[in-house]
Design a protein around this motif. Sequence first.
Motif, PDB file in Angstrom:
ATOM      1  N   ASN A   1       0.806  -1.229   0.000  1.00 56.53           N
ATOM      2  CA  ASN A   1       0.000   0.000   0.000  1.00 56.53           C
ATOM      3  C   ASN A   1       0.834   1.272   0.000  1.00 56.53           C
TER       4      ASN A   1
ATOM      5  N   ARG B   1      -5.777   3.362  -7.831  1.00 53.02           N
ATOM      6  CA  ARG B   1      -5.560   3.768  -6.439  1.00 53.02           C
ATOM      7  C   ARG B   1      -5.084   5.213  -6.321  1.00 53.02           C
TER       8      ARG B   1
ATOM      9  N   SER C   1      -2.210   0.845  -9.836  1.00 44.86           N
ATOM     10  CA  SER C   1      -1.666   2.095  -9.299  1.00 44.86           C
ATOM     11  C   SER C   1      -2.476   3.294  -9.778  1.00 44.86           C
TER      12      SER C   1
ATOM     13  N   SER D   1       2.106   4.888  -0.905  1.00 43.62           N
ATOM     14  CA  SER D   1       1.373   6.095  -1.288  1.00 43.62           C
ATOM     15  C   SER D   1       1.922   6.691  -2.572  1.00 43.62           C
TER      16      SER D   1
END
Length: 243
Positions: free
Chosen positions: A113, A136, A133, A115
Amino acid sequence: MQAYQDLTKQFVSTHPDFYGARIIFTNHRHAKLSVVAAAVKEAMQLKKDFPDFLAGFDLVGREDQGRTLWYFRDALALPAEKGVTLPYFFHAGETDVEGTEVDQNLLDALLLNTSRIGHGFALQRHPVAKDLSRKRGVAVEVCPISNQVLKLVKDLRNHPAAALMMENHPLVISSDDPAMFGSCALSFDFYEAFVGFGGLNSHIGSLKQLAVNSIRWRSEEALVLWQRRWTEFVAKNSFLKTN
């Protein structure tokens, strides 16, 4: 950390157009598992003590000479096990060779996960990871000059980020090691990205979007401040056209 925070506040008080700074706590990927585990625990405590100043955690150093993210999985799983939010900003995929451990770091970064993906040069070769990616909103931190100096790409028109840019994948521009490369902070990297990635179709809107991306993945408040300055800049330069 306290000294950094105090100095930043002092600078902001005398330079109101400077939004501020945040720290990404790091450890070296050459370190032993126990050392990185201790660093993650320290970062967790610092995040508690400085919630608005500590951005998160990363592992630094050359990927091909260091250990993989998977090697440190037990250490990197500590925040989730303890119910602590510690954002990750992993350098991953700084390679032009498919199938290596460095290449696999990209997949593990997403599984953990992250950022943001630092460099992410190999992302274009992994359609599923690339799609994940993008969905997200995990931005790729692209370092154009660094990639050239380290001979990952000779001509920036062939840089994977050029294709990512066309696909509307979130990109942010970074300078990596400007002092080492003899470049001028972000200015030179922005120029190379503007000319190399966008090609003949680049225009002021392209440059604006690259700048907006770099701020959006930092702070919405800073984006409001930047937009005001951008509007003033365009107003003073009537030859510029932008939406």
